[in-house]
Design a protein around this motif. Structure first.
Motif, mmCIF file in Angstrom:
data_model
loop_
_atom_site.group_PDB
_atom_site.id
_atom_site.type_symbol
_atom_site.label_atom_id
_atom_site.label_comp_id
_atom_site.label_asym_id
_atom_site.label_seq_id
_atom_site.Cartn_x
_atom_site.Cartn_y
_atom_site.Cartn_z
ATOM 1 N N VAL A 7 0.867 -1.165 -0.035
ATOM 2 C CA VAL A 7 0.086 -0.066 0.092
ATOM 3 C C VAL A 7 0.681 1.262 0.075
ATOM 4 N N THR A 8 1.848 1.266 0.836
ATOM 5 C CA THR A 8 2.681 2.278 0.822
ATOM 6 C C THR A 8 3.443 2.749 -0.544
ATOM 7 N N SER A 9 3.849 1.562 -0.985
ATOM 8 C CA SER A 9 4.593 1.941 -2.269
ATOM 9 C C SER A 9 3.629 2.480 -3.459
ATOM 10 N N LEU A 10 2.310 1.707 -3.323
ATOM 11 C CA LEU A 10 1.480 2.191 -4.486
ATOM 12 C C LEU A 10 0.992 3.556 -4.367
ATOM 13 N N LEU A 11 0.590 3.878 -3.116
ATOM 14 C CA LEU A 11 0.314 5.280 -2.868
ATOM 15 C C LEU A 11 1.518 6.171 -3.168
ATOM 16 N N GLY A 12 2.581 6.036 -2.543
ATOM 17 C CA GLY A 12 3.634 6.864 -2.805
ATOM 18 C C GLY A 12 4.056 7.328 -4.340
ATOM 19 N N PHE A 13 3.910 6.024 -5.189
ATOM 20 C CA PHE A 13 4.027 6.401 -6.539
ATOM 21 C C PHE A 13 2.922 6.950 -7.112
ATOM 22 N N PHE A 14 1.447 6.849 -6.682
ATOM 23 C CA PHE A 14 0.457 7.430 -7.252
ATOM 24 C C PHE A 14 0.709 8.839 -6.996
ATOM 25 N N VAL A 15 0.855 9.464 -5.745
ATOM 26 C CA VAL A 15 0.968 10.792 -5.453
ATOM 27 C C VAL A 15 1.849 11.514 -6.015
ATOM 28 N N THR A 16 3.321 10.600 -6.065
ATOM 29 C CA THR A 16 4.489 11.133 -6.799
ATOM 30 C C THR A 16 4.140 11.608 -8.223
ATOM 31 N N SER A 17 3.344 10.592 -8.749
ATOM 32 C CA SER A 17 3.109 10.736 -10.385
ATOM 33 C C SER A 17 2.155 12.068 -10.413
ATOM 34 N N VAL A 18 1.040 12.106 -9.634
ATOM 35 C CA VAL A 18 0.179 13.238 -10.021
ATOM 36 C C VAL A 18 0.610 14.642 -9.544
ATOM 37 N N PHE A 19 1.596 14.548 -8.579
ATOM 38 C CA PHE A 19 2.149 15.886 -8.099
ATOM 39 C C PHE A 19 2.833 16.281 -9.035
ATOM 40 N N THR A 20 3.763 15.434 -9.646
ATOM 41 C CA THR A 20 4.825 15.711 -10.899
ATOM 42 C C THR A 20 3.896 16.486 -12.178
ATOM 43 N N ARG A 21 2.891 15.679 -12.384
ATOM 44 C CA ARG A 21 1.917 16.286 -13.419
ATOM 45 C C ARG A 21 1.435 17.548 -13.031
ATOM 46 N N TRP A 22 1.020 17.763 -11.834
ATOM 47 C CA TRP A 22 0.416 19.253 -11.387
ATOM 48 C C TRP A 22 1.502 20.149 -11.393
ATOM 49 N N TRP A 23 2.556 19.904 -11.241
ATOM 50 C CA TRP A 23 3.668 20.847 -10.875
ATOM 51 C C TRP A 23 3.984 21.264 -12.286
ATOM 52 N N GLU A 24 4.135 20.410 -13.356
ATOM 53 C CA GLU A 24 4.266 20.756 -14.844
ATOM 54 C C GLU A 24 3.282 21.608 -15.375
ATOM 55 N N MET A 25 2.173 21.475 -14.890
ATOM 56 C CA MET A 25 0.945 22.337 -15.143
ATOM 57 C C MET A 25 1.183 23.802 -14.840
ATOM 58 N N PHE A 26 1.470 23.791 -13.413
ATOM 59 C CA PHE A 26 1.878 24.998 -12.868
ATOM 60 C C PHE A 26 2.744 25.909 -13.434
ATOM 61 N N ARG A 27 3.929 25.095 -13.757
ATOM 62 C CA ARG A 27 5.184 25.713 -14.553
ATOM 63 C C ARG A 27 4.800 26.383 -15.728
ATOM 64 N N ASN A 28 3.900 25.531 -16.424
ATOM 65 C CA ASN A 28 3.251 26.250 -17.781
ATOM 66 C C ASN A 28 2.520 27.162 -17.699
ATOM 67 N N ILE A 29 1.796 27.513 -16.435
ATOM 68 C CA ILE A 29 0.967 28.841 -16.523
ATOM 69 C C ILE A 29 1.616 30.169 -17.004
ATOM 70 N N PRO A 30 1.045 30.833 -18.054
ATOM 71 C CA PRO A 30 1.537 31.986 -18.766
ATOM 72 C C PRO A 30 1.760 33.133 -17.756
ATOM 73 N N TRP A 31 2.480 33.917 -17.961
ATOM 74 C CA TRP A 31 2.523 35.106 -17.037
ATOM 75 C C TRP A 31 3.248 36.254 -18.085
ATOM 76 N N PRO A 32 2.236 37.291 -18.178
ATOM 77 C CA PRO A 32 2.756 38.288 -19.302
ATOM 78 C C PRO A 32 3.842 39.250 -18.816
ATOM 79 N N ASP A 33 4.313 39.204 -17.444
ATOM 80 C CA ASP A 33 5.181 40.335 -16.855
ATOM 81 C C ASP A 33 6.312 40.628 -17.638
ATOM 82 N N GLN A 34 7.109 39.499 -18.004
ATOM 83 C CA GLN A 34 8.619 39.813 -18.358
ATOM 84 C C GLN A 34 8.142 40.266 -20.099
ATOM 85 N N THR A 35 7.077 39.802 -20.623
ATOM 86 C CA THR A 35 6.732 40.413 -22.045
ATOM 87 C C THR A 35 6.379 41.733 -21.786
ATOM 88 N N ALA A 36 5.281 42.288 -20.826
ATOM 89 C CA ALA A 36 5.176 43.505 -20.539
ATOM 90 C C ALA A 36 6.422 44.393 -20.438
#
Length: 274
Positions: A7-36
């Motif tokens: 259970v621990t290994s399965l949950l750890g892999f699941f949370v790590t996978s979805v958090f990595t995916r979430w973090w990549e989404m967050f990093r790709n949120i566009p911010w226009p500050d530097q362009t402005a």
């Protein structure tokens, strides 16, 4: 039982996978500050035409971000259901809206590239009209604009790569099955009484604590699977869009008086001592 079910290994892999995916989404949120900032710095002049160029470039960048957020977020889509609603809020002009609508009637291709083309062509024209001092500055500004487009496209692509529903269901089933089997299997027999089926029932406090930890871990992972909704822990695209708009407006309206005078470190120390 705890050793037979990973259970621990399965949950750890699941949370790590979805958090990595979430973090990549967050990093790709566009911010226009530097362009402005680059637009304000590279496009010179305080006359009406130079201000119009700066505002057009920054506005087109914000249009791309607004169109992307509208596809992803139900709250943004509710506030801006159509292109006309973006027009009424000052993101698009009536002419620009008509052009995009005509393009949509001819193809199903995503239209977020159109304002980026407009922004790049505006920058190119500004350089030809000598509002931008060098080709190098123009290339830097265009690179920033294209980076916004790249992040918008990458953020949109994440909706096509959703976490499989079966994956979440399997993890949840394993966690709950582990809890039920631990409760039942943790009951101790009284061998001295030699009564078949007689058990000594007790309150499984440590098993219950273990369940709370696992359930909490599972809920954390599930909250990361789809951050594009209206839940409290999802991305707040509507507030972010309004923040981008206000920041872009502030950066594009800088005046020469907003720039402080240059001063050396020596003069700074003298002024501080006096």
């Amino acid at each position: 039982m705890s050793g037979s079910l990973p259970v621990t290994s399965l949950l750890g892999f699941f949370v790590t996978s979805v958090f990595t995916r979430w973090w990549e989404m967050f990093r790709n949120i566009p911010w226009p500050d530097q362009t402005a900032i680059l637009t304000t710095s590279f496009i010179r002049g305080q006359d009406r035409e130079s201000k119009k160029i700066r505002e057009t470039v920054i506005r087109n960048v914000n249009v791309v971000i607004a169109m992307t957020f509208k596809k992803l977020s139900p709250s943004v889509r509710k506030k801006y259901p159509t292109l006309r609603s973006l027009t009424s809020q000052g993101y698009l002009t009536a002419e620009e809206t008509l052009i995009i609508e005509n393009l949509r009637s001819r193809t199903s291709v995503d239209m977020t590239y159109v304002p980026i083309v407009w922004a790049c062509k505006t920058v190119d024209k500004a350089q030809n009209d000598e509002y931008i001092s060098s080709t190098h500055n123009k290339i830097d500004l265009m690179t920033e604009i294209l980076d916004i487009q790249s992040k918008c496209m990458e953020l949109s692509h994440w909706t096509m790569r959703a976490v499989p529903l079966a994956y979440c269901q399997v993890v949840a089933i394993v966690v709950y099955f582990f809890y039920l089997s631990s409760v039942v299997g943790g009951q101790s027999l009284e061998p001295e009484r030699h009564l078949k089926g007689h058990t000594n029932v007790y309150f499984p406090i440590f098993t219950l604590l273990q369940l709370f930890f696992y359930i909490g871990w599972l809920k954390v992972g599930e909250s990361f699977t789809d951050p594009f909704g209206d839940d409290d822990d999802d991305f707040e695209f509507l507030k972010l869009l309004e923040r981008h708009r206000q920041m872009s407006k502030m950066l594009s309206e800088q005046k020469p008086g907003d720039l402080p005078k240059a001063i050396s470190i020596l003069d700074l120390h003298v002024a501080a001592e006096s």
